[in-house]
Write a protein that holds these residues in place. Structure first.
Motif, PDB file in Angstrom:
ATOM      1  N   THR A 129      37.717  12.403  39.998  1.00  0.00           N
ATOM      2  CA  THR A 129      38.459  13.161  40.943  1.00  0.00           C
ATOM      3  C   THR A 129      38.491  14.909  40.804  1.00  0.00           C
ATOM      4  O   THR A 129      38.483  15.121  42.144  1.00  0.00           O
ATOM      5  CB  THR A 129      39.827  12.766  41.198  1.00  0.00           C
ATOM      6  OG1 THR A 129      39.678  11.233  41.179  1.00  0.00           O
ATOM      7  CG2 THR A 129      40.114  13.040  42.807  1.00  0.00           C
ATOM      8  N   HIS A 130      38.602  15.397  40.025  1.00  0.00           N
ATOM      9  CA  HIS A 130      39.445  16.695  39.414  1.00  0.00           C
ATOM     10  C   HIS A 130      37.735  17.826  39.025  1.00  0.00           C
ATOM     11  O   HIS A 130      38.522  18.545  38.113  1.00  0.00           O
ATOM     12  CB  HIS A 130      40.217  16.759  38.700  1.00  0.00           C
ATOM     13  CG  HIS A 130      42.157  16.765  39.866  1.00  0.00           C
ATOM     14  ND1 HIS A 130      42.343  15.099  39.610  1.00  0.00           N
ATOM     15  CD2 HIS A 130      42.463  16.710  41.093  1.00  0.00           C
ATOM     16  CE1 HIS A 130      43.261  14.947  40.327  1.00  0.00           C
ATOM     17  NE2 HIS A 130      43.083  16.067  41.049  1.00  0.00           N
ATOM     18  N   CYS A 156      37.654  14.424  34.630  1.00  0.00           N
ATOM     19  CA  CYS A 156      37.910  13.429  35.636  1.00  0.00           C
ATOM     20  C   CYS A 156      37.260  13.518  36.946  1.00  0.00           C
ATOM     21  O   CYS A 156      36.121  13.973  37.204  1.00  0.00           O
ATOM     22  CB  CYS A 156      38.964  14.216  35.836  1.00  0.00           C
ATOM     23  SG  CYS A 156      40.090  12.906  37.401  1.00  0.00           S
ATOM     24  N   CYS A 200      45.877  16.640  36.494  1.00  0.00           N
ATOM     25  CA  CYS A 200      46.142  16.607  37.737  1.00  0.00           C
ATOM     26  C   CYS A 200      46.311  14.887  38.373  1.00  0.00           C
ATOM     27  O   CYS A 200      47.011  15.004  39.338  1.00  0.00           O
ATOM     28  CB  CYS A 200      45.401  17.137  38.580  1.00  0.00           C
ATOM     29  SG  CYS A 200      44.629  18.404  37.942  1.00  0.00           S
ATOM     30  N   CYS A 201      46.082  14.102  38.182  1.00  0.00           N
ATOM     31  CA  CYS A 201      46.290  12.620  38.082  1.00  0.00           C
ATOM     32  C   CYS A 201      47.085  11.676  37.032  1.00  0.00           C
ATOM     33  O   CYS A 201      47.048  11.720  36.208  1.00  0.00           O
ATOM     34  CB  CYS A 201      44.902  12.122  39.085  1.00  0.00           C
ATOM     35  SG  CYS A 201      44.143  11.891  37.759  1.00  0.00           S
TER      36      CYS A 201
HETATM   37 ZN    ZN Z   1      42.324  13.697  38.126  1.00  0.00          ZN
END
Ligand code: ZN
Length: 419
Positions: free
Chosen positions: A84-85, A82, A43-44
């Motif tokens: 963030t995710h 992650c 996702c990033c």
């Molecule tokens: Zn991520």
């Protein structure tokens, strides 16, 4: 050459080595291993060397067919944490996030969906139409020109029905480059607010003119502080003429209802075929429709009056008249329509008077014209095909990938020659 090396060259999947090739009854299964050690979040851009764990089963993707064979790519993937995710299965360089197909396969489907019909795509690639919809949604997410919202001065906002039962999309087009640059589900003020949020205040402040239909929803969003209150609102002649066509159709239905009450049903039946003769532009009529029109003319009455009014309005915008001439003809049309004793046309005259400034602005700035109408006609053709989709995003993707800022690159066009 070893089979695995041969397949590595044949498949051209980036970032992998081929481990084994297995011929099954229904497919060729190619097992690959990622060359990179680092785990990348799907996702990033986050990457790490630390693995969270390894997925117990292999992941698989469908790749471009090998002749008549289906080709399946398999790989054992790891998971990472992650920041963030959260915990995710690592991303792979040859497929889009969350997809069971390789990017090459999806690019092919994206190209086919925009250039050929539904039946052909589904039969050729052996997937159903909703799967095509999910694939092209992903292709849209990654494939649109990121600079599409730059340098917008004159834009158009339109609603299109993407499915029966009043399901709408709002589309924003760039008048200068004649392409769609943004779209979303819905057709109210909040829908267009989403566009300005994405555009940001600086780019919104550069917008000089916005063309739209005469409903209040879009104008309200444009006028909001931080959006584009400085922009001239233009009412596209295309929409003005469309209103006249609708008024004519209302008169036609009323006359038909009256005829149906008559004892002689022959007249009503003959009349039923008159719809297209009335609504189409004269040059587009078939011989039979032109004959029907001549009959209606001899018959005269309300319907013929309504028809001549609609045609008169269409001709105001059909030529290349300047603002002053259009103003004169438009006022003349309005007084005629007001006196016509045809209620739908009396209402139309009121609507036109109320929006006169915006209609003339469209003529002055040239944001009306046939080009835009052409884009609208093409959208209607595309949405007819999109009717089979169950998601608004898929319908939007079909429109954006066909008429938006995207360049389709097929797998064999990506690099010159064969490796
Ligand atoms: Zn991520």
């Amino acid at each position: 050459m070893r089979v695995t090396t041969a397949f590595k060259r044949l498949l051209r999947l980036p970032g992998v080595n081929v481990v084994s090739v297995d011929f099954r009854p229904a497919a060729v299964v190619v097992t690959v291993a990622l060359r990179r050690r680092r785990l990348v979040c799907p996702c990033c851009a986050y990457s790490t060397r630390a693995r969270y764990d390894t997925r117990p089963v292999d992941s698989s993707w469908r790749h471009l067919d090998l002749g008549a064979w289906r080709l399946e790519v398999r790989a054992g993937l790891r998971r990472l944490a992650c920041p963030t995710h959260g915990v995710r299965t690592e991303g792979v360089p040859f497929a889009r996030t969350g997809s069971d197909f390789t990017a090459d396969f999806e690019d092919l489907v994206g190209f086919l969906a925009t250039t050929t019909d539904k039946t052909a795509v589904c039969r050729l690639v052996r997937i159903d139409w909703d799967t095509v919809g999910r694939i092209i949604s992903r292709v849209m997410d990654t494939g649109l020109d990121p600079g599409r919202l730059e340098g917008l001065f004159q834009i158009g906002v339109d609603e299109v029905a993407w499915r029966k039962g009043h399901r709408y999309l709002t589309l924003v087009s760039d008048h200068r480059r004649r392409r769609f640059v943004w779209g979303a589900e819905g057709r109210d003020t909040a829908t267009l607010d989403g566009f300005f949020d994405e555009l940001g205040t600086e780019r919104s402040a550069a917008i000089e003119a916005v063309s739209m239909d005469m409903g209040p929803a879009y104008a309200r969003s444009v006028a909001t502080q931080g959006h584009a209150p400085q922009a001239v609102i233009c009412y596209d002649p295309f929409h003005v003429v469309a209103l006249a066509t609708r008024a004519l159709d209302t008169v036609r239905r009323q006359v038909w209802q009256e005829l149906r009450q008559l004892p002689d049903q022959q007249v009503a039946r003959r009349f039923k075929g008159a719809r297209w003769a009335l609504l189409k532009n004269p040059p587009d009529l078939t011989d039979a429709q032109a004959a029907t029109l001549r009959k209606l003319r001899r018959r005269g009455g309300e319907l013929w009056r309504a028809y001549t009014l609609k045609e008169a309005l269409r001709e105001v915008f059909a030529g290349d008249l300047g603002e002053q001439d259009v103003a004169l003809l438009l006022d003349r049309f309005c007084s005629k329509a007001s006196r016509s004793r045809l209620k739908p046309f009396v209402t139309l005259a009121e609507t036109i008077r109320k929006h006169r400034g915006g209609i003339l602005a469209a003529v002055r700035l040239g944001v009306n014209n046939a080009r835009h109408e052409g884009l609208n006609a093409r959208v209607r053709l595309i949405t007819k095909r999109a009717y089979g989709f169950h998601s608004a995003k898929a319908a939007l993707a079909l429109i954006m990938l066909t008429l938006g800022p995207v360049e389709h690159v097929l797998p064999h066009e990506r690099t010159a020659g064969f490796p």
